[in-house]
Design an enzyme around this catalytic site. Structure first.
Site, PDB file in Angstrom:
ATOM      1  CG  ASP A 117      -1.728  -1.134   1.451  1.00 57.86           C
ATOM      2  OD1 ASP A 117      -2.073  -1.756   0.442  1.00 57.86           O
ATOM      3  OD2 ASP A 117      -2.050  -1.440   2.621  1.00 57.86           O
TER       4      ASP A 117
HETATM    5  N1  URA Z   1      -0.926  -5.885   4.072  1.00 58.28           N
HETATM    6  C1  URA Z   1      -1.427  -4.646   4.059  1.00 58.28           C
HETATM    7  O1  URA Z   1      -2.453  -4.389   4.671  1.00 58.28           O
HETATM    8  N2  URA Z   1      -0.787  -3.705   3.373  1.00 58.28           N
HETATM    9  C2  URA Z   1       0.352  -3.926   2.688  1.00 58.28           C
HETATM   10  O2  URA Z   1       0.915  -3.019   2.082  1.00 58.28           O
HETATM   11  C3  URA Z   1       0.874  -5.227   2.727  1.00 58.28           C
HETATM   12  C4  URA Z   1       0.203  -6.189   3.415  1.00 58.28           C
END
Ligand code: URA
Length: 237
Positions: A104
């Site tokens: 993310d």
């Molecule tokens: N899980 C998440 O919630 N975000 C990420 O970026 C990676 C794994």
């Protein structure tokens, strides 16, 4: 890789000229003169190849970079909103690099970039998913035993229950979570589902590879042994 190709890739000479250099007896491999241009040479840097007594460094056909992604940087190759991309953090020269999987925008930590499409597919294929470890600081202080057990055994999310995960709490409100699947925003959704929304999230490990001392925004090229270890980890059932 054939010796002639190895020398050409390393920039010693064109393939044809490299063939002549080999036939002329100017090349040694591990101390022995080799005159067969088709001789097989490992291309992982383990062979000691000399031309006229000078070492030849192989140039890898593909590269893999480990990057510590800062928050606010997207892990797609380009972004329609003009945000900085993880690909832009690494000087790629003429290579076209792609992120392996996604983090993310707000998540920091280890992400790989490569121009080796087969390796990227292998590492992201759900069947071979390598374990990924995240450190999450969560709201609500110490996570209780019931919530920890739920995270470990499986949490019901709107796209189905999660697989068993390894979860430790090194200090109150900090979780170290290892997943073998990679659904969208999975760690955030899991923590929220047990009443502890994520405040910050960092990926610290990908299969055999640790984030280590790489600081946010920094990158390094993996050496052939590290790439081989990643490949092995992905192939392991
Ligand atoms: N899980 C998440 O919630 N975000 C990420 O970026 C990676 C794994």
């Amino acid at each position: 890789m054939r010796l002639q190709k190895y020398l050409a890739h390393a920039g010693v000479a064109s393939r044809r000229a490299a063939e002549e250099i080999v036939r002329a007896g100017r090349v040694t491999i591990d101390g022995r003169t080799v005159t067969d241009p088709a001789r097989d040479v490992p291309d992982d840097g383990t062979a000691d190849v000399l031309v006229d007594g000078r070492p030849v460094t192989p140039v890898a056909e593909t590269v893999v970079f480990a990057v510590n992604k800062p928050a606010g940087v997207v892990s797609t190759a380009s972004d329609t909103h003009g945000r900085p991309t993880v690909v832009g953090l690494v000087p790629a020269g003429k290579r076209r690099l792609y992120p392996v999987g996604r983090l993310d925008a707000e998540t920091t930590g280890l992400i790989l970039l490569t121009d080796d499409g087969a390796l990227a597919d292998l590492l992201t294929h759900p069947r071979y998913e390598v374990p990924k470890t995240y450190v999450a600081s969560v709201r609500g202080g110490r996570v209780g035993d019931v919530a920890l057990r739920a995270l470990r055994e499986g949490v019901e999310l709107d796209d189905g229950p999660t697989l068993p995960a390894e979860v430790e709490q090194p200090e109150p409100g900090e979780l170290r979570i290892t997943l073998r699947e990679g659904r969208k925003r999975q760690v955030r959704r899991m923590c929220r589902a047990v009443g502890h929304p994520v405040v910050t999230l960092r990926r610290v490990r990908l299969g055999p590879l640790e984030l280590g001392r790489l600081r946010e925004g920094q990158w390094r090229a993996l050496d052939p042994r590290e790439v081989a270890a990643l490949r092995d980890a992905a192939r392991r059932p």
